[in-house]
Design a protein around this motif. Sequence first.
Motif, PDB file in Angstrom:
ATOM      1  N   LEU A 162       0.836  -1.206   0.000  1.00  0.00           N
ATOM      2  CA  LEU A 162       0.000   0.000   0.000  1.00  0.00           C
ATOM      3  C   LEU A 162       0.867   1.252   0.000  1.00  0.00           C
ATOM      4  CD1 LEU A 162      -2.722  -0.901   2.656  1.00  0.00           C
ATOM      5  CD2 LEU A 162      -2.953  -0.942   0.181  1.00  0.00           C
ATOM      6  N   GLU A 163       0.318   2.316  -0.577  1.00  0.00           N
ATOM      7  CA  GLU A 163       1.006   3.605  -0.560  1.00  0.00           C
ATOM      8  C   GLU A 163       0.985   4.158   0.863  1.00  0.00           C
ATOM      9  OE1 GLU A 163      -1.391   5.763  -3.274  1.00  0.00           O
ATOM     10  OE2 GLU A 163      -0.900   4.463  -4.948  1.00  0.00           O
ATOM     11  N   ASP A 164       1.888   5.093   1.167  1.00  0.00           N
ATOM     12  CA  ASP A 164       1.995   5.652   2.513  1.00  0.00           C
ATOM     13  C   ASP A 164       0.689   6.286   2.990  1.00  0.00           C
ATOM     14  OD1 ASP A 164       4.603   4.834   2.805  1.00  0.00           O
ATOM     15  OD2 ASP A 164       5.461   6.749   2.152  1.00  0.00           O
ATOM     16  N   GLU A 165      -0.029   6.952   2.089  1.00  0.00           N
ATOM     17  CA  GLU A 165      -1.289   7.582   2.471  1.00  0.00           C
ATOM     18  C   GLU A 165      -2.310   6.532   2.883  1.00  0.00           C
ATOM     19  OE1 GLU A 165      -0.179   8.220  -0.919  1.00  0.00           O
ATOM     20  OE2 GLU A 165       1.142   9.767  -0.121  1.00  0.00           O
ATOM     21  N   LYS A 166      -2.327   5.405   2.173  1.00  0.00           N
ATOM     22  CA  LYS A 166      -3.280   4.346   2.489  1.00  0.00           C
ATOM     23  C   LYS A 166      -2.903   3.626   3.786  1.00  0.00           C
ATOM     24  CE  LYS A 166      -5.097   3.554  -2.083  1.00  0.00           C
ATOM     25  NZ  LYS A 166      -5.491   2.578  -3.097  1.00  0.00           N
TER      26      LYS A 166
END
Length: 95
Positions: free
Chosen positions: A14-18
């Motif tokens: 997952l991306e950092d924001e997610k």
Amino acid sequence: MINYEVMFVIDPALEDEKKDAAVERVKDIISAEGGELGETDVWGLRKLAYPIQKKNEGYYVVQQFKGESTLPLELDRRLKISDDYMRHIIVRKDA
């Protein structure tokens, strides 16, 4: 109120924001169910003891909280539904 601790492993793909959103989602569930949030300890990316879903690493987070005896049941149910969480464990800290 009973003291609890939840440790969960987030999918490292997952991306950092997610990842941040997944941590906030756990906090929101605890708050919505009438719990009190405690310390959040983000361990970050760690190697897993064994592969899970063909992944060798996971993003670990430990969240302390207080709540009634029904709160861990609801938290467990909601974490099982989401694909963002690879594993989780909820522990009662009181003797």
